[in-house]
Design an enzyme around this catalytic site. Sequence first.
Site: not given
Lengths: 166, 518
Positions: B121, B240, B297
């Site tokens: 990230k 989340h 993906r």
Amino acid sequence: VKYHVLIGDTHHEVDVVRNSGKWSVTVDDVTTQIDICDLADGQAYSLLLDDRSVDVGVEESGNRVSLLIAGRRYTTEVLGEREWLARSIEKTSGEREKGVRAVMTGIVRDVLVKPGDTVEAGQVVFILEAMKMENEVKCELAGTVKTVSAEIGSTVQLGDVIVELE
Amino acid sequence: MAPLRPIQKILVANRGEIAFRIMRTCREMGIRSVAVYSDADRSAVHVRAAYQAVRIGPEPSEESYLCIEAVLEAAKQSGADAIHPGFGFLSENAKFVRAVQDAGLIFIGPSAEAMEAMGDKIEARRRMIAAGVPVVPGLADPVESDEQLIEEARKIGYPVMIKASAGGGGKGIRIVHEEADVLAAAERASSEALTAFGNGAIYIEKYMEEPRHIEVQVFGDSQGNVIHLGERECSIQRRHQKVIEERPSTIVDDKLRTVMGASAVRAAQAIGYEGAGTLEFLVDRHKQHYMLEMNTRLQVEHPITELTSGLDLVRWQILVAQGEPLPLSQDQIEHRGHAIECRVYAEDADHGFLPATGRVGRLELPAGPGVRVDSGLFDGTEVGMHYDPMLAKICVLGADREQAIARMQRALTEVTITGVRTNLPFLRRVLDSEPFCSGNYDTGTIESRPEVFAPHVSERRERHVAMIAAVMAHVLRRRRGFVDRSAGDPAGLGAPFRPPSGGASTSWVDAFRPGEDA
């Protein structure tokens, strides 16, 4: 036959009578004729409440009866007359949970207390992992840790007492 | 145009509903599919849907579905020429991509380099800033010490979000509102990430309040074309973890769709992306969008894009992997209607959403107009503690949002799953709630307004429930008492009803309809 049904904090008295192939069920002075059709060996039923059609999935564990109706789940406790009386007597003596139990089946990732520690109500005492999620388990009451009965990395079952308080 | 690298047989390196979903497209394309399975999954849907199936190890995923050697050995043994990773497991593992290609097989997905660029990230953030894609304010590098964490959190301002560098699926994320909690939260996030992804590095960023989580589906091919297939609104989340998605989003108009689409395409082009990918954005009140991350993906929620576009994204993935160009250009993409997806999780919605395990007893899933169900469930499914708790996805398509909501409410009333606790009651409550129906919600709505989504039984319905509970308990107790006696019908139940052969399930009659108080 009289039953006491507990839904959350509320209590209903329900009378169930077999009546010419159907069931007459009375709650709060209202009587309903119920026709029952078993769909799946005691796990799901089609009911006609008078003429109202309701499909019910049923899970039973001891006195606990969970109903699955139209995607919703209703958890109830159904007691006979004797169990209800016994329950009322028990209640007055009032014993609260002294152990902290595993809230799910999983792996113990961390235990944050040891025997002799004092803990406060709401304190995190151990970490459980299942399905790759870690969950903090808190104790309900303040007290002193008496025993810790699981090792880090061990698998525990739902309801196992992991930390005992005194 | 004939494919450059025609695929004859695909090994699906996954399990459950997504493996089954991929195999369905394989069958439609005349491609044979190969399932891999752990000891726990011999009877699972993906094994039964496949043309061939190979055992790859014991129940823990580390020794089966995450074991690269075992998956490659299965591919060799079965004669597969391509591998589809699904989502989760090895789907975003660049080492796996290289191993697949080194074995002379086609990986159905992006290149290892593109995956690495987005998989880390922190690295992704740098690349995206360079490409001119807007990102959320925060620290670009992993946090190195407790002191640095505290200092940076002060600089950014609370609330802050602590995220695992290698995270995903809601794992390894903590939100911290005050300094007193920051170190403990960081430790939890790091240890969760270490267990789940084998990498405990964490970073910190501004936690945006009232944000929408909106993502854009992109597709690239080997000729360098990149297009987007519009947005998916994913703001209904718990911890989340996405629970309900819809498209279009109620706050995205044509102008914002074009702007976000352009950002997404730019991001994908910057890393030479091939195949299906998703750019996740936060959109604030002022309709500013900030990129969060790219999922390299297929997404769990891809069916809602398929429903409104009429496209099969898995088919597109396979075509692109064969070296073919994208079947459509940007201006040929059209969406019709409104789609919603509900994820059915093995989580006890009425007791703190704790993971639930058990064996499925009675199973009824919805069908009928405009309903699509992607499910890994079958009668007797053992839901264990080793795999993801997502069991099934229920999707609907309506002419407009109002019809889609009514259709989903209807579909959810048709579901019965006994033996394993699920979040279905919660899904029903969300679908009936004002925030969802008005379209006026954000990623914090579920957690900040618990009273709206808490279990609730109305007084009138309670009497019905008491009545049904008593009669059911009575019947079950009698049934147990008399069940072994062959004489007569003492419980007065008649013979158990059997559905007609072929296993057709009995349909739902419209009792306990949404909005109708029983």
